[in-house]
Write an enzyme that holds these catalytic residues in place. Structure first.
Site, PDB file in Angstrom:
ATOM      1  N   THR A 121     -55.131 154.952  16.162  1.00 54.26           N
ATOM      2  CA  THR A 121     -56.536 155.416  16.025  1.00 54.26           C
ATOM      3  C   THR A 121     -57.132 155.936  17.325  1.00 54.26           C
ATOM      4  O   THR A 121     -58.091 156.705  17.292  1.00 54.26           O
ATOM      5  CB  THR A 121     -57.420 154.257  15.522  1.00 54.26           C
ATOM      6  N   HIS A 131     -57.782 145.362  15.517  1.00 50.87           N
ATOM      7  CA  HIS A 131     -56.464 146.002  15.588  1.00 50.87           C
ATOM      8  C   HIS A 131     -55.586 145.721  14.366  1.00 50.87           C
ATOM      9  O   HIS A 131     -54.602 146.414  14.146  1.00 50.87           O
ATOM     10  CB  HIS A 131     -55.682 145.482  16.808  1.00 50.87           C
ATOM     11  N   GLU A 159     -52.309 147.265  17.756  1.00 49.29           N
ATOM     12  CA  GLU A 159     -52.556 148.046  16.528  1.00 49.29           C
ATOM     13  C   GLU A 159     -51.238 148.639  16.007  1.00 49.29           C
ATOM     14  O   GLU A 159     -50.954 148.613  14.804  1.00 49.29           O
ATOM     15  CB  GLU A 159     -53.559 149.171  16.797  1.00 49.29           C
TER      16      GLU A 159
HETATM   17  S1  SF4 Z   1     -61.616 152.534  17.960  1.00 49.03           S
HETATM   18 FE1  SF4 Z   1     -61.785 153.319  15.846  1.00 49.03          FE
HETATM   19  S2  SF4 Z   1     -60.195 152.239  14.716  1.00 49.03           S
HETATM   20 FE2  SF4 Z   1     -60.484 151.115  16.623  1.00 49.03          FE
HETATM   21  S3  SF4 Z   1     -61.981 149.550  16.091  1.00 49.03           S
HETATM   22 FE3  SF4 Z   1     -63.128 151.299  16.870  1.00 49.03          FE
HETATM   23  S4  SF4 Z   1     -63.707 152.478  15.025  1.00 49.03           S
HETATM   24 FE4  SF4 Z   1     -62.044 151.074  14.456  1.00 49.03          FE
END
Ligand code: SF4
Length: 285
Positions: free
Chosen positions: A164, A78, A130
């Site tokens: 994300t 994060h 995050e």
């Molecule tokens: S969800 Fe996407 S941004 Fe989050 S750790 Fe996994 S790959 Fe990375």
């Protein structure tokens, strides 16, 4: 009677989570130091309990004073604010940065446009680590919004990024609102590819089945989004944290023929396998 189980094509651990978990386990192997993760490495108790059993514990901001140069701290996928990174480094502990590259890319965009005088808007959950970490890259000045309803008194120069794991429909909605209010709008769809793939697979699978199981922790933002997407297509969508949460009625209902399974990016393979094993054993497929 269940006749078919459809596993979503993209489900389970994403690249960023796998990298953070592997980094923690590898660091622990040849190390005589204490290994800590800054906060829970992933939002999944099965994973964090497993790490604890291996001697990898969590540390939080208020406990940093117990660190010394004999310790190692792993920054989770994060990410963190620059200030928190400095605080951890100032303890003398070794720092291993496992921030997901997709999250680091957001930090760079925020910093660049903040330094250029843009108001930063982050679309996402204001309490998610995050988003808190990303906000630190513009001195905690970002406006955080879920759906654009709190966007008043905006500057004319605005830069929009998105958590994300957010849903694309929320991104589109906010971009639309802001574009009608501001003259200079820079937008970045920073929803990561792992999230896009998992959401698309969950959507596709949930349209084909009588019951949809979403496997993962209720604390997990990305798993919750998968659940919301599946609910739109399948009115028998069930959130299960492990195989023991699968309700018995799905095995007894004669109208349930097809069952779909998806899992969040923080759900480990072994939990998914236990869920699939239970369905297969109970339904004699
Ligand atoms: S969800 Fe996407 S941004 Fe989050 S750790 Fe996994 S790959 Fe990375």
């Amino acid at each position: 009677m269940i006749k078919e189980v459809i596993m979503a094509e993209n489900a389970g651990f994403c690249f960023g989570v796998k990298r953070a978990v592997d980094t923690s386990i590898d660091s622990n192997k040849d190390s005589n130091t204490n290994i800590y993760t800054f906060g829970p490495l992933v939002h999944n108790k099965n994973v964090t309990n497993n790490l604890k059993e291996k001697g990898i514990n969590e540390i939080i901001l208020s406990e940093l004073n117990k660190l010394s140069s004999c310790d190692t701290v792993i920054i989770r996928s994060h990410g963190v604010t620059p200030k928190v990174m400095e605080l951890i480094k100032s303890t003398g502990a070794r720092v291993i940065d496992a921030t997901c590259p997709y999250v680091s890319a957001i930090h760079k965009k925020i910093k660049k446009y903040y330094d250029l005088g843009y108001q930063i808007i982050i679309i996402g959950d204001e309490n998610h680590p995050e988003v808190i970490g990303s906000n630190g890259w513009c001195d905690d000045s970002a406006i955080i919004t879920k759906d654009g309803c709190n966007l008043n008194n905006l500057s004319q120069k605005v830069c929009i990024v998105v958590q994300t794991t957010e849903k694309k429909e929320n991104f589109d909605k906010v971009v639309d609102i802001v574009s009608n209010k501001c003259s200079d709008v820079v937008t970045f769809n920073t929803i990561c590819s792992a999230t896009k793939e998992r959401q698309a697979s969950a959507e596709e699978t949930s349209k084909k089945v009588d019951v949809m199981l979403v496997v993962g922790s209720k604390d997990s933002s990305n798993t919750t989004k998968l659940y919301e997407i599946c609910c739109k297509n399948c009115n028998k969508t069930i959130f299960v944290e492990s195989s023991s949460d699968i309700p018995e009625w799905i095995f007894r209902n004669e109208y349930i023929n097809r069952i779909g399974v998806t899992a969040g990016a923080s759900t480990p393979d072994w939990i998914i396998e236990q869920v699939l094993d239970k369905i297969n054993n109970k339904s004699n497929i």
